[in-house]
Design an enzyme around this catalytic site. Structure first.
Site, short mmCIF file in Angstrom:
data_model
loop_
_atom_site.label_atom_id
_atom_site.label_comp_id
_atom_site.label_asym_id
_atom_site.label_seq_id
_atom_site.Cartn_x
_atom_site.Cartn_y
_atom_site.Cartn_z
N CYS A 112 -5.97 -0.03 7.14
CA CYS A 112 -5.88 0.76 5.67
C CYS A 112 -6.92 1.58 5.38
O CYS A 112 -8.09 0.90 5.31
CB CYS A 112 -5.71 -0.69 4.73
SG CYS A 112 -5.37 -0.01 2.93
N ASP A 142 0.35 3.86 1.69
CA ASP A 142 0.24 4.44 3.14
C ASP A 142 1.72 4.78 3.67
O ASP A 142 2.47 3.99 3.50
CB ASP A 142 -0.47 3.49 3.99
CG ASP A 142 -0.72 4.14 5.16
OD1 ASP A 142 -0.10 4.58 6.01
OD2 ASP A 142 -2.09 3.99 5.61
N CYS A 200 0.84 -1.21 0.03
CA CYS A 200 -0.22 0.07 0.08
C CYS A 200 0.76 1.32 0.02
O CYS A 200 1.95 1.21 0.64
CB CYS A 200 -1.09 0.10 1.33
SG CYS A 200 -2.19 1.46 1.37
N ARG A 214 2.83 5.03 6.46
CA ARG A 214 3.13 4.12 7.55
C ARG A 214 3.81 2.89 7.34
O ARG A 214 4.03 2.20 8.06
CB ARG A 214 1.87 4.16 8.69
CG ARG A 214 1.12 5.56 9.04
CD ARG A 214 -0.14 5.19 9.69
NE ARG A 214 -0.76 4.82 8.73
CZ ARG A 214 -2.13 4.41 9.05
NH1 ARG A 214 -2.55 4.65 10.33
NH2 ARG A 214 -3.04 3.87 8.13
N HIS A 228 -2.09 -4.15 4.90
CA HIS A 228 -1.77 -3.68 6.42
C HIS A 228 -3.10 -3.47 7.13
O HIS A 228 -3.95 -2.99 6.29
CB HIS A 228 -0.87 -2.40 6.51
CG HIS A 228 -1.27 -1.21 5.77
ND1 HIS A 228 -2.05 -0.21 6.66
CD2 HIS A 228 -1.79 -0.93 4.74
CE1 HIS A 228 -2.29 0.89 6.05
NE2 HIS A 228 -2.47 0.49 4.77
ZN ZN Z 1 -3.57 1.08 2.88
#
Ligand code: ZN
Length: 225
Positions: A101, A44, A42, A46, A98
């Site tokens: 998400c 993202d 992803c 993080r 994750h």
């Molecule tokens: Zn995500």
């Protein structure tokens, strides 16, 4: 540009730190890359691929998009797959979802954000395919997290269905596709129990994985915590 001077300074000290440990590090990398792993994860912030598995530049080939989706007509992802397999000859492909998400949550909850709704429709297809599994859970948090897990299983399937992957298997190239889920709350990567190294393994492993997953509590992976 001045507003980003702090990033340039951080970059300089990072590069200096690596060169202090290994003066030839960047010289070697400038000549070739030979990663053994392709990470499909992803976007993202993080979930930074290299940091999570503690790999250096040159060790991990990376493709990231919202909700780690592998779409058969996505030329970006297909190009990454082809280059990773046919040129770099990676040995492992990791599909990494994750928990927490935002893309999966938006898909689960039918939250619309314009253009991205079209992209998340792929995750909603996963949701709809496994609606009864999700309905059996008692709260939205668990449903979102289980959809994160199911999405990994489905996207691993998409990788394995891909012609580029199947051609590699047919010519005997060693290549294993894995499914992991990362938890942003504890920094731990969990093995979804998917490990597919041939066309023959694909259907059985994927079906078993969904069945095993349903029997396990949400957010229970195979890695030690
Ligand atoms: Zn995500």
């Amino acid at each position: 540009m001045r507003q980003l001077d702090h990033l340039l300074e951080k970059n300089k000290s990072w590069a200096d730190g690596i060169k202090a440990q290994d003066p030839q590090f960047f010289n070697r990398l400038s000549n070739q890359q030979a990663p053994e792993y392709l990470w499909i994860g992803c976007a993202d912030s993080r979930v930074p691929a290299n940091q999570i598995v503690d790999l250096m530049p040159g060790e991990l080939f990376v493709h990231r998009n919202v909700a780690n989706v592998v779409v058969h007509t996505d030329f970006n992802c297909l190009s990454v797959l082809q280059f990773a397999i046919e040129v770099l000859k990676v040995k492992h492909i990791l599909v990494v979802g994750h928990y927490g998400c935002g893309g999966v949550k938006a898909a689960m909850m039918n939250e619309g954000f314009g253009l991205i709704s079209h992209w998340l429709r792929h995750v909603q297809d996963v949701r709809d395919k496994h609606q009864s599994v999700l309905d059996a859970l008692s709260n939205d948090q668990d449903r979102v997290d289980r959809l994160c897990e199911l999405n990994v299983v489905e996207q691993v399937g998409h990788v394995c269905q891909n012609n580029i992957v199947q051609e590699a298997w047919r010519r005997g190239q060693p290549l294993t596709v894995h499914g992991f889920v990362y938890d942003v709350a504890d920094g731990i990567l969990r093995d979804m129990g998917l490990s597919i190294a041939s066309e023959e393994e694909r259907d059985a492993v994927q079906t078993n994985s969904v069945e095993e997953l349903i029997l396990r509590p949400v957010r229970s992976g195979r890695q030690k915590k």
